[in-house]
Design an enzyme around this catalytic site. Structure first.
Site, mmCIF file in Angstrom:
data_model
loop_
_atom_site.group_PDB
_atom_site.id
_atom_site.type_symbol
_atom_site.label_atom_id
_atom_site.label_comp_id
_atom_site.label_asym_id
_atom_site.label_seq_id
_atom_site.Cartn_x
_atom_site.Cartn_y
_atom_site.Cartn_z
ATOM 1 N N HIS A 29 0.765 -1.077 0.032
ATOM 2 C CA HIS A 29 -0.516 0.240 0.343
ATOM 3 C C HIS A 29 1.031 1.694 -0.257
ATOM 4 O O HIS A 29 2.078 1.417 0.489
ATOM 5 C CB HIS A 29 -0.890 -0.009 0.683
ATOM 6 C CG HIS A 29 -0.202 0.178 2.216
ATOM 7 N ND1 HIS A 29 -0.657 1.943 3.208
ATOM 8 C CD2 HIS A 29 0.091 -0.131 3.063
ATOM 9 C CE1 HIS A 29 0.467 1.691 4.124
ATOM 10 N NE2 HIS A 29 1.097 0.152 4.367
ATOM 11 N N CYS A 30 0.338 2.510 -0.084
ATOM 12 C CA CYS A 30 0.992 3.517 -0.478
ATOM 13 C C CYS A 30 -0.037 4.760 0.368
ATOM 14 O O CYS A 30 -0.233 3.964 1.054
ATOM 15 C CB CYS A 30 0.491 4.366 -2.129
ATOM 16 S SG CYS A 30 -0.312 4.193 -2.640
ATOM 17 N N MET A 31 0.178 5.796 0.109
ATOM 18 C CA MET A 31 -0.279 6.457 1.447
ATOM 19 C C MET A 31 -1.802 6.397 1.108
ATOM 20 O O MET A 31 -2.644 6.782 1.881
ATOM 21 C CB MET A 31 -0.107 7.994 0.637
ATOM 22 C CG MET A 31 1.734 8.343 0.998
ATOM 23 S SD MET A 31 1.979 10.128 1.128
ATOM 24 C CE MET A 31 0.952 10.523 2.266
ATOM 25 N N THR A 32 -2.548 6.535 0.058
ATOM 26 C CA THR A 32 -4.082 6.150 -0.437
ATOM 27 C C THR A 32 -4.576 5.037 -1.247
ATOM 28 O O THR A 32 -5.966 4.575 -1.049
ATOM 29 C CB THR A 32 -4.725 7.219 -1.339
ATOM 30 O OG1 THR A 32 -3.621 7.572 -2.435
ATOM 31 C CG2 THR A 32 -4.015 8.632 -1.098
ATOM 32 N N ARG A 33 -3.583 3.907 -1.245
ATOM 33 C CA ARG A 33 -4.488 3.075 -2.372
ATOM 34 C C ARG A 33 -3.627 1.736 -1.820
ATOM 35 O O ARG A 33 -2.000 1.374 -1.588
ATOM 36 C CB ARG A 33 -3.892 2.773 -3.606
ATOM 37 C CG ARG A 33 -4.255 4.666 -4.462
ATOM 38 C CD ARG A 33 -3.830 4.094 -5.567
ATOM 39 N NE ARG A 33 -3.696 5.489 -6.271
ATOM 40 C CZ ARG A 33 -3.490 6.309 -7.723
ATOM 41 N NH1 ARG A 33 -2.940 5.036 -8.555
ATOM 42 N NH2 ARG A 33 -4.157 7.292 -8.323
#
Length: 505
Positions: A29-33
């Site tokens: 995961h990244c900051m939003t996904r």
């Protein structure tokens, strides 16, 4: 407990819609996904995923990406990982298809992705992003602590605590070259710790005793750019050694030669060259905004969203990091963040211009809080881009906001951010400048206001043709994320709407 149940319920709702545990090959995961590697893309039910309450939209890139928003994605991911692990442990069989079916699907997906994403330049930029994006949480945390420490120092409060806060804020930045070297080697296929070891030479205090090209080296000279170059060199030296060194001697000879050869080139070449390049980047950024601040800000703020759509914004990540390393803050990010303000203003105008379309209005209501905090994906892919013209008018809003902030840079009030990643209101705790925190906050807030108003006005009066209003201003049943990421034609008419990860919108 209720929050944990909610996150687990979201993960449980998503898992069967992506083909179950056996269809998931990787999770990140990244900051939003939530980013998933999948064995068989055809098993995914896109429309059902978009209808999950916590899902803001879906994106297909090198991985299958489910937009959940900041905070939520960090909590849902471990629950999803546990469900996948449990599903694999239960012995759920992997999806099976005939060889012909798999070959056809694989060929089609490969051709599609190759056409849209596999240009050498974009692949290179993706590697660069993969090196720096994992560093963003530390940059944010240390940046906020640095801002808090600066405020306490200016006020003369808690003087016994501020040295400790300074150490916390500065420790990571003092060693950021090591982390860049580690991630670079990992991304380019080498041994990560060797990349970190070579990059550590750059920040080692003892380099001050070395004379290279008639000059004494300085610890940190070359910064993150030097670390990146040193680690890439280390990867190639290591791969060369693996081909020629006998297997029995590999464990001794390969690491030694990798560090020795790469280290010597770094000390007597890369540190000097990268140092000159880093200095040039800082000098150019200062010159650009001090001489043509309003115009430069207008262009940067206006063209940032198209750069995001093309994936070219990733080239700015090492520039931001270099400026933070040199000056303590990046003057580019507050200007680029105005693109998000344009998005918010444009979305507000769309909300008023489409009073009968409850589906789009519901999307705007749910996405607006994230947009105000600088998370632009839901508004970009759920509202402005599918509609076409509002994407262009959102860029107009970003241009005016960027021009406002750039103008004050031109007048001598530098506005910067001590970290990369957040924008919108979330950037306030990270702001820094050369004329005091109050002035910096006021200028940035003024830029946001200008971006909101300009994006709203441009969209309200010029964002809709009569045909577009007739098509979209009709009563519709509300459906979560029905507009998001459905692949409509882009404003440019190219048809390429493959979403990219926004940074600072």
């Amino acid at each position: 407990m209720a929050t944990e149940d909610k996150n687990r319920a979201t993960a449980a709702a998503i898992l069967p819609l992506v083909g179950g545990a056996a269809n998931v090959s990787s999770i990140a995961h990244c900051m939003t996904r939530l980013r998933l590697g999948l064995h068989d893309r055809s098993l995914v039910d896109d429309e059902a995923l978009k209808a999950v309450p916590a899902v803001m939209g879906v994106v297909e890139d090198d991985t299958y990406q489910i937009v959940l928003g900041p905070g939520t994605v960090a909590r849902v991911t471990p629950e999803f990982e546990q469900l996948v692990e449990d599903g694999r442990a239960s012995g759920t069989p992997a999806p099976t298809h005939t060889a012909e079916e798999l070959a056809d699907k694989g060929a089609a997906l490969k051709a599609q992705r190759k056409t849209k994403n596999a240009t050498p330049f974009k692949l290179f930029l993706r590697k660069i992003a993969n090196i720096f994006v994992p560093l963003i949480p530390a940059l944010i945390g240390c940046g906020i602590i640095a801002g808090l420490n600066g405020l306490l120092v200016n006020l003369g409060w808690l003087t016994s605590v501020t040295p400790a806060l300074a150490a916390m804020a500065s420790g990571f930045m003092a060693l950021i070259a090591v982390f860049v070297g580690y991630n670079t080697a990992k991304e380019f296929g080498g041994t990560p710790i060797l990349g970190g070891a070579v990059a550590a030479i750059i920040v080692f205090p003892g380099v001050a005793n070395i004379d290279a090209f008639g000059q004494t080296l300085s610890p940190g000279q070359g910064g993150v750019l030097g670390a990146l170059g040193a680690a890439v060199l280390a990867v190639y030296v290591e791969k060369w050694c693996r081909r020629w060194v006998p297997e029995a001697l590999d464990v001794l000879v390969t690491p030694t030669l990798t560090v020795l050869i790469s280290g010597l080139v770094t000390i007597f070449g890369l540190m000097y060259v990268a140092g000159e390049v880093s200095s040039a980047i800082g000098t150019f950024a200062d010159w650009l905004l001090s001489t043509g601040g309003a115009g430069a800000g207008f262009l940067l703020g206006g063209f940032f969203l198209p750069l995001v759509m093309l994936g070219l914004h990733q080239a700015l990540i090492p520039i931001h990091t270099t400026l933070i390393e040199q000056q303590g803050f990046t003057v580019l990010l507050p200007i680029l963040a105005m693109a998000g303000a344009g998005q918010v203003g444009a979305a507000a105008a769309v909300y008023l211009r489409l009073p009968r379309n409850e589906s789009i209005r519901k999307t705007i209501r749910s996405a607006m809080p994230a947009g105000l905090l600088g998370v632009g994906e839901p508004l970009i892919y759920g509202v402005s881009l599918p509609l076409g013209r509002p994407f262009v008018t959102a860029c107009v809003g970003g241009a005016f906001g960027g021009g406002f902030v750039g103008l004050f840079n031109q007048l001598g009030d530098s506005v910067g951010s001590t970290a990369i990643g957040p924008s919108g209101w979330a950037l306030f705790p990270l702001l820094d400048g050369n004329h005091g925190l109050g002035s910096t906050i006021a200028i940035y807030a003024g830029g946001l206001l200008v971006g909101y108003v300009a994006g709203f006005v441009a969209t309200y009066f010029f964002g809709f043709s009569k045909a577009l209003l007739a098509e979209f201003n009709v009563s519709q049943e509300p459906a979560a994320s029905t507009v998001a990421a459905t692949g409509p034609a882009s404003p440019s008419g190219s048809g390429d709407t493959q979403p990219k990860e926004p940074a600072g919108v």
